[in-house]
Design an enzyme around this catalytic site. Structure first.
Site, PDB file in Angstrom:
ATOM      1  N   HIS A  55       0.841  -1.195   0.000  1.00  0.00           N
ATOM      2  CA  HIS A  55       0.000   0.000   0.000  1.00  0.00           C
ATOM      3  C   HIS A  55       0.878   1.248   0.000  1.00  0.00           C
ATOM      4  O   HIS A  55       1.809   1.367   0.812  1.00  0.00           O
ATOM      5  CB  HIS A  55      -0.928  -0.010   1.216  1.00  0.00           C
ATOM      6  CG  HIS A  55      -1.988  -1.063   1.132  1.00  0.00           C
ATOM      7  ND1 HIS A  55      -2.481  -1.717   2.239  1.00  0.00           N
ATOM      8  CD2 HIS A  55      -2.633  -1.580   0.059  1.00  0.00           C
ATOM      9  CE1 HIS A  55      -3.399  -2.586   1.849  1.00  0.00           C
ATOM     10  NE2 HIS A  55      -3.508  -2.517   0.539  1.00  0.00           N
ATOM     11  N   GLU A  72       1.775   3.327   3.044  1.00  0.00           N
ATOM     12  CA  GLU A  72       2.355   2.526   4.125  1.00  0.00           C
ATOM     13  C   GLU A  72       3.844   2.290   3.870  1.00  0.00           C
ATOM     14  O   GLU A  72       4.428   1.302   4.312  1.00  0.00           O
ATOM     15  CB  GLU A  72       1.576   1.209   4.257  1.00  0.00           C
ATOM     16  CG  GLU A  72       0.099   1.452   4.572  1.00  0.00           C
ATOM     17  CD  GLU A  72      -0.758   0.197   4.587  1.00  0.00           C
ATOM     18  OE1 GLU A  72      -0.196  -0.920   4.544  1.00  0.00           O
ATOM     19  OE2 GLU A  72      -2.002   0.331   4.646  1.00  0.00           O
ATOM     20  N   HIS A 102       2.480  -4.073   6.657  1.00  0.00           N
ATOM     21  CA  HIS A 102       1.512  -3.009   6.432  1.00  0.00           C
ATOM     22  C   HIS A 102       1.546  -2.060   7.632  1.00  0.00           C
ATOM     23  O   HIS A 102       2.254  -2.290   8.607  1.00  0.00           O
ATOM     24  CB  HIS A 102       0.108  -3.600   6.272  1.00  0.00           C
ATOM     25  CG  HIS A 102      -0.078  -4.419   5.029  1.00  0.00           C
ATOM     26  ND1 HIS A 102      -0.660  -3.915   3.890  1.00  0.00           N
ATOM     27  CD2 HIS A 102       0.250  -5.703   4.749  1.00  0.00           C
ATOM     28  CE1 HIS A 102      -0.683  -4.862   2.965  1.00  0.00           C
ATOM     29  NE2 HIS A 102      -0.138  -5.958   3.458  1.00  0.00           N
ATOM     30  N   GLU A 108       0.858  -5.377  11.020  1.00  0.00           N
ATOM     31  CA  GLU A 108       0.424  -3.980  10.941  1.00  0.00           C
ATOM     32  C   GLU A 108       1.233  -3.171  11.960  1.00  0.00           C
ATOM     33  O   GLU A 108       1.007  -3.278  13.164  1.00  0.00           O
ATOM     34  CB  GLU A 108      -1.070  -3.866  11.245  1.00  0.00           C
ATOM     35  CG  GLU A 108      -1.971  -4.645  10.290  1.00  0.00           C
ATOM     36  CD  GLU A 108      -2.273  -3.888   9.019  1.00  0.00           C
ATOM     37  OE1 GLU A 108      -1.774  -2.746   8.859  1.00  0.00           O
ATOM     38  OE2 GLU A 108      -3.038  -4.423   8.183  1.00  0.00           O
TER      39      GLU A 108
END
Length: 312
Positions: free
Chosen positions: A69, A72, A220, A281
């Site tokens: 992404h 990110e 991420h 994450e």
């Protein structure tokens, strides 16, 4: 790990990243540490290379990847810094955390792709200078005015979310994202017209198919969370490794939320190979996370990155 007097870091921690910077760091790491193997897994929509680095000669293969992404991108230096720390430790016969780098090098072969989405990262950080693609991105963003541009951009330059492109519940992901209103190319959450339509996701898919990865980490932001499960699959040791990752990082271990629990790289890897795969994450806040968080993010994740090898 002791400091070496003549050591200076190749990987910057205080600048916005771009595809060109990522590529130059990979090249410089290779120059300083010739035992690294480098190459590309493919090219982006705009033809930018997607570099990889490999370290180690062992039979056990692992794969870490980041920046699927665009906003990110702070995950890119996380992986690059780990490669640098590992390579430096091996070159100087030092330990890497609790392990001897030489033993890791001989037992494992670690593959790293620090930036899966180079076009998108360049867009978010104001380094996309090809007017045609910039105009296309602005037109896509105009259809979704609620998403700030370019800071809210997660997709590739075609407006397809690369982590919603894999053939594991793609139809379910399409149903969910269409219900949320992402029915056309968008800065985020558009699944594409079919699985594996985008060159970046195809490159990751094909790179995985030609290797024998025993474990994968997909990086991420944000939430300080480790997602370990897909559907009803429960690969051997998968939950135990997730718990280890949680202990060494302080992150919570959770099952992926239903609204984002399909068509990701981790999901496909688990479904296809029934081996441990994790979405990590990092950090907390609003993407893109500020670089002021990088030191803490790296400290939190060092044990995960090392532990991938120690636990497989």
């Amino acid at each position: 790990m002791p400091e070496l007097k003549d050591y200076f870091s190749i990987v910057p921690e205080n600048v916005a990243y771009s595809s060109a910077l990522n590529r130059s760091i990979v090249e410089e790491l290779k120059r300083r540490y010739p035992f690294l193997v480098t190459g590309t897994i493919g090219n982006s929509v705009m033809g930018r290379e997607i570099p990889y680095i490999s370290i180690g000669t062992g039979k056990k293969q692992l794969f870490y990847s980041a920046a699927y992404h665009a906003n990110e991108w702070i995950t890119t230096p996380v992986l690059l810094k780990f490669v640098e720390d590992y390579a430096r430790a091996y070159a100087n016969d030092l330990s890497l955390g609790e392990a001897q780098a030489e033993r890791l090098f001989e037992e494992y072969q670690l593959f790293v792709v620090p930036m899966v989405n180079p076009d998108g990262v360049d867009l978010v950080n104001g380094m996309l200078e090809v007017e045609g693609y910039l105009k296309q991105a602005r037109q896509i963003a105009a259809d979704y005015p609620q998403i700030p541009f370019p800071q809210g951009w997660k997709a590739n330059i075609n407006g397809v979310d690369l982590n919603l492109q894999f053939p594991a519940g793609w139809e379910k992901a399409r149903e969910i994202k269409f219900a949320q209103g992402y029915t056309t190319p968008a800065p985020r959450d558009y699944v594409g017209s079919a699985p594996l339509t985008e060159p970046e996701s195809i490159a990751v898919y094909e790179f995985t198919r030609v290797h024998d990865f025993l474990l994968i980490l997909a990086y991420h932001t944000q939430g300080e969370t480790i997602y370990w499960k897909y559907a009803d699959y429960n690969p051997e040791k998968s939950y135990e490794i997730a718990q280890y990752f949680g202990r060494v990082s302080g992150y919570t271990v959770e099952e992926t939320p239903a609204e984002s629990g399909n068509a990701g790289y981790k999901d496909w890897f688990i479904q296809e190979y029934n081996r441990p795969g994790y979405t990590i994450e990092v950090g907390k806040g609003v993407n893109p996370l500020p670089l002021s968080q990088f030191p803490q993010i790296y400290r939190d994740n060092f044990g995960i990155l090392l532990g991938g090898m120690l636990n497989i």
